[in-house]
Design a protein around this motif. Sequence first.
Motif, mmCIF file in Angstrom:
data_model
loop_
_atom_site.group_PDB
_atom_site.id
_atom_site.type_symbol
_atom_site.label_atom_id
_atom_site.label_comp_id
_atom_site.label_asym_id
_atom_site.label_seq_id
_atom_site.Cartn_x
_atom_site.Cartn_y
_atom_site.Cartn_z
ATOM 1 N N GLN A 212 0.811 -1.212 0.000
ATOM 2 C CA GLN A 212 0.000 0.000 0.000
ATOM 3 C C GLN A 212 0.848 1.266 0.000
ATOM 4 O O GLN A 212 0.416 2.295 -0.501
ATOM 5 C CB GLN A 212 -0.928 -0.017 1.210
ATOM 6 N N TYR A 213 2.062 1.197 0.585
ATOM 7 C CA TYR A 213 2.839 2.437 0.604
ATOM 8 C C TYR A 213 3.304 2.839 -0.781
ATOM 9 O O TYR A 213 3.587 4.010 -1.025
ATOM 10 C CB TYR A 213 4.009 2.390 1.603
ATOM 11 N N PHE A 216 0.185 4.522 -2.165
ATOM 12 C CA PHE A 216 0.045 5.840 -1.555
ATOM 13 C C PHE A 216 1.101 6.804 -2.111
ATOM 14 O O PHE A 216 0.819 7.989 -2.301
ATOM 15 C CB PHE A 216 0.161 5.724 -0.029
ATOM 16 N N PRO B 9 -1.158 0.422 -9.356
ATOM 17 C CA PRO B 9 -0.675 -0.541 -8.366
ATOM 18 C C PRO B 9 -0.701 -1.958 -8.921
ATOM 19 O O PRO B 9 -1.495 -2.273 -9.803
ATOM 20 C CB PRO B 9 -1.655 -0.403 -7.212
ATOM 21 N N VAL C 48 -13.766 1.517 -3.887
ATOM 22 C CA VAL C 48 -13.471 1.389 -5.316
ATOM 23 C C VAL C 48 -13.777 2.702 -6.033
ATOM 24 O O VAL C 48 -13.054 3.119 -6.938
ATOM 25 C CB VAL C 48 -14.283 0.215 -5.899
ATOM 26 N N ILE C 54 -9.207 8.778 -8.308
ATOM 27 C CA ILE C 54 -7.781 9.132 -8.328
ATOM 28 C C ILE C 54 -6.983 8.152 -9.202
ATOM 29 O O ILE C 54 -5.763 8.222 -9.314
ATOM 30 C CB ILE C 54 -7.223 9.221 -6.886
ATOM 31 N N LEU C 56 -6.337 4.805 -9.056
ATOM 32 C CA LEU C 56 -5.374 3.900 -8.448
ATOM 33 C C LEU C 56 -5.922 2.489 -8.337
ATOM 34 O O LEU C 56 -5.491 1.707 -7.517
ATOM 35 C CB LEU C 56 -4.991 4.407 -7.052
ATOM 36 N N LEU C 57 -6.885 2.164 -9.176
ATOM 37 C CA LEU C 57 -7.423 0.807 -9.153
ATOM 38 C C LEU C 57 -6.388 -0.156 -9.718
ATOM 39 O O LEU C 57 -5.556 0.229 -10.530
ATOM 40 C CB LEU C 57 -8.701 0.740 -9.988
ATOM 41 N N LEU C 92 -5.269 11.987 -1.442
ATOM 42 C CA LEU C 92 -5.898 10.808 -0.865
ATOM 43 C C LEU C 92 -5.451 10.658 0.580
ATOM 44 O O LEU C 92 -4.267 10.780 0.890
ATOM 45 C CB LEU C 92 -5.475 9.580 -1.682
ATOM 46 N N PRO C 94 -5.291 7.622 2.755
ATOM 47 C CA PRO C 94 -5.502 6.212 2.427
ATOM 48 C C PRO C 94 -6.137 5.429 3.574
ATOM 49 O O PRO C 94 -6.033 5.795 4.736
ATOM 50 C CB PRO C 94 -4.080 5.709 2.179
ATOM 51 N N GLN C 95 -6.793 4.379 3.153
ATOM 52 C CA GLN C 95 -7.257 3.382 4.092
ATOM 53 C C GLN C 95 -6.006 2.728 4.687
ATOM 54 O O GLN C 95 -4.983 2.665 4.034
ATOM 55 C CB GLN C 95 -8.030 2.340 3.270
ATOM 56 N N ASN C 96 -6.044 2.241 5.882
ATOM 57 C CA ASN C 96 -4.923 1.543 6.489
ATOM 58 C C ASN C 96 -3.633 2.364 6.479
ATOM 59 O O ASN C 96 -2.705 2.091 5.725
ATOM 60 C CB ASN C 96 -4.687 0.205 5.768
ATOM 61 N N GLY C 99 -0.112 0.486 6.652
ATOM 62 C CA GLY C 99 0.468 -0.106 5.462
ATOM 63 C C GLY C 99 0.843 0.929 4.422
ATOM 64 O O GLY C 99 1.584 0.642 3.492
ATOM 65 N N SER C 100 0.335 2.147 4.584
ATOM 66 C CA SER C 100 0.552 3.162 3.558
ATOM 67 C C SER C 100 1.794 4.000 3.789
ATOM 68 O O SER C 100 2.103 4.874 2.993
ATOM 69 C CB SER C 100 -0.658 4.079 3.465
ATOM 70 N N LEU C 101 2.476 3.744 4.907
ATOM 71 C CA LEU C 101 3.699 4.504 5.175
ATOM 72 C C LEU C 101 4.894 3.583 4.962
ATOM 73 O O LEU C 101 4.916 2.461 5.471
ATOM 74 C CB LEU C 101 3.674 5.020 6.620
ATOM 75 N N THR C 161 -0.812 10.492 7.736
ATOM 76 C CA THR C 161 -1.258 10.371 6.335
ATOM 77 C C THR C 161 -2.192 11.524 5.971
ATOM 78 O O THR C 161 -2.168 12.005 4.845
ATOM 79 C CB THR C 161 -1.973 9.030 6.080
ATOM 80 N N ILE C 164 -0.194 14.423 5.022
ATOM 81 C CA ILE C 164 0.368 14.292 3.675
ATOM 82 C C ILE C 164 -0.660 14.739 2.638
ATOM 83 O O ILE C 164 -0.337 15.409 1.662
ATOM 84 C CB ILE C 164 0.824 12.838 3.427
#
Lengths: 315, 303, 314
Positions: A212-213, A216, B9, C48, C54, C56-57, C92, C94-96, C99-101, C161, C164
């Motif tokens: 996910q990072y 993101f 992704p 979704v 954005i 990112l799908l 965005l 992000p969710q979670n 995990g996004s960092l 996040t 950001i």
Amino acid sequence: MHYYLIKRFGFLVLTIIAASALAYFMLHAVPGETAENVARHTIVGIEDDVSELVKAEISSKYNLNDPIWVQYTNWLSGLIFHGDLGSSYVYKDTSVMTLISLALGPTIILAIASMLIVIVVGIPLGMYCAVHENRPSDLIVRGATILSISFPSFWLALMLILVFSLTLDLLPVAGYGTPANIVLPAVALALHPTAVVIRIVRTSMLETLGQQYITFAIAKGLSFGHILWNHAIKNALIPVLTLLGVYFGNLLAGTVIIENIFAWPGIGNLLISSVDARDIPVVTSCIVVIVAMFLIVNFVVDLSYHFIDPRIRYE
Amino acid sequence: MSEDVIIRPKTRWMLPAKTADISKNRLYREIAKRPGFQVCLLLLGILVVAAIFAPYISPYDPEAISVKDKNQGISSAHLFGTDFLGRDLFSLTLWGARTSLLIASISVAIALIFGSAVGCVAGYYGGVVDEVLSRFVDLLLAFPGIIFALALLAFMGAGILNLIIAITLSQWAIYARLMRGQVISIKNLEYVQSAYTAGLPDSRIMTRHLFPNAVMPVLILSTIDIGHVILSVAGLSFLGLGIPPGIPEWGSMIGAGKEFLRTAPLNVIVPGLAITFVVLIFNYLGEGLRDILDVHKDQVNIE
Amino acid sequence: MTLLSVKDLNVCFPTGEGIVHASRDVSFSMESGEVLGLVGETGSGKSVIGQAIIRLLPTNANITGTIAFNGQELTTLKDDAMHALRGRVISLVPQNPSGSLDPLVRNGMQIGEIFIERGMTKNTAWDKACDLLVAVGLIPSDRIAKEYPHELSGGMRQRLTTSIAIAEKSCLIIADEPTKGLDYHARETTARVLSDIKTRDNVSLLLITHDLYLAEHLCDWIAVLYAGEIVEIGPAGQIFNTPRHPYTQALIRAMPKNGLVPLDGQSPSLMAIPKGCCFADRCSCHSEICSKEHPDLIQESLNGGVRCHHPSCN
């Protein structure tokens, strides 16, 4: 951190000692035969039976009559307190330490050269495959890797000699000394681990790109190059590091055959010629040195995580 | 490299993971989807049959020396040419398959059974038993690649039996380690716990519940390991430590033939291609099995 | 002026087991400075929609329909043009957040790298990052900036996040489940940070959440999603006070303050969408027509619509 370091280091030393004991007992298990073998290989003219007198003389010279654990303790304390590995049966009683220290340099040079090939070729190609997942170039490289891990390295070495030395006359067949000498052995040795590293880097990179990072980072508006260099590659290489340590071991084991083919004056060559001559002290020491190198490299790899991954803190 | 390569992704939309189901039907279905895998299975079958019936198939006696026919090229009489003693390389290679497959399969089978038994015991009992066994396994794994087998052979001397012993002793530790990890990961699952609570004897829990459920990754490892062992056997024989002279074996054929590399390269090329071919089949099969059973990617390769 | 207008958005994913219809015929629009909440339970396809806007799908997603942003069509926009919008115009949360960092990058640099990309020096970027940390209440900012993500709590990561997302003056911020998995206290803080963002100049917020409290607290408009489609859309007050779709009614009854009345049954699989009304199986006032005919989203007034054969039946 210091406590962890000391504990890890202590464990490293213990493992090396245990491995040396295992190697020593394995190779010195039958005392009588040892004396006979030494006689056969050192005294010219002995054909059939080695006389009891000669055997006794050799046995007392190398203390072969002591119980094996006494021999081992003496050998180990000699190593620890005097840096002495005993003396060779064959090379006119040269100290094993001298033989090893002469052979160590060439082996380390060869191993480093091969490791460089593994890193310089394996990592970028693995990345390339991951970024081009399932495109023709990825499929071709993957096909090549599965073929490469199926080649016997010694056969590949001979094929390289056949093509580049005997047919094209570009590189020397064997020998040691000039930079041209190292090319073929290093390539032959590196092929197998390179193929494995390509596959592992690819897998690790694909896994990282799915994190996910990374998504993101795209949402942050960062450029492709920035994401690749500052996020993807760093994270993808962390698991690869451990494997590089493991494959360094395979590479060391590989030097045994490759050095033999290219007459490279390293540990592997010394080991094989000593096995042929049944020069047990040298065989034991070579094996212990190879094991120690392998363990030390993995120890360093382990510690390096501390500097690379902030999540790891040794208590 | 265009930007769209990474700009989306890479994750896939995935359905919730289903429970691991390795029923026979699914196995057949997955194999049916993979023509490459089927071809490899077929090739392996042909190879095994050819090795077993080598005495009937091979056109010449592999030991028949005929100095006047030495180092001949490829011809209709000699499919792969002849070696430096005038022996038929095709027959030699066929007989060599017997030696390689026999040694590899026997030593991997023993290593697998013994190693997984030790790993199962270590993982199930834990505590001191585990500690002692695991430390010993670690010690054996500190000898990289063929070094341990080489040390054993240096002491015992060349020979088929010695080779099998040396390879087995140096390989079982890998299976022990993998099996131990597997057993530890499943021994706290409910069905094992309930078997334990029901008072079943340890031996029964291990043979009926732990072993069958933990054995799949070990079997995959063994497929790839057969390839590795064939390479190791060839390497040791090449060095003159494995198979004694007189028995057709690919590694020693290359070792003996390397003197004639310049004048008669077929001496080296033919057995080398044979090794590559067989190892390739096993690597490909192992890879396919791993995909089919979807064990964690590349993990089996690690050790 | 209309900032974002989504029309007939369909997203589906072909998988080995069949086609997953994650989002079907979704249409809504947002004005500048508004907050629109997309609410629905897990698996209703709300995230979704945010990812489709954005872009990112995952690569295997199949998207049809139009997404107009400031008059610009996003679905057909070139990759580099889309890339120029991300982070600068559309951000965005992000969710979670965990995990996004990136675990290997210091907290300050997680923000700062955006400014470095725009050509600032490392020091200026770092200072600006510290300012942003203060803005979301991560104090002392210089210490936190030097730490790594794993040293923060879940709520702090969420705020990081968020900071950001507001690093640049975006027109649209998509907040994807910002309170998912947070404890009560962290939820409160996140809600406060988000309402701070809301009061900023002309920022529109697309809030994707299953947290009805948060939606009630922040949103001007609410769209309720069920099995990938909007079943009711309208001003927040109207949705919470006079819900008309039986599902919306059930959701609101299930809020703790309204007595935590659970809704029986499960939403249909996104791979096998029923022919009639998706909610028919679980609806207390369904009739014959519900299982035969798929209801349209009926625009009853300017203030939104409802997708039901028997609206306000309870």
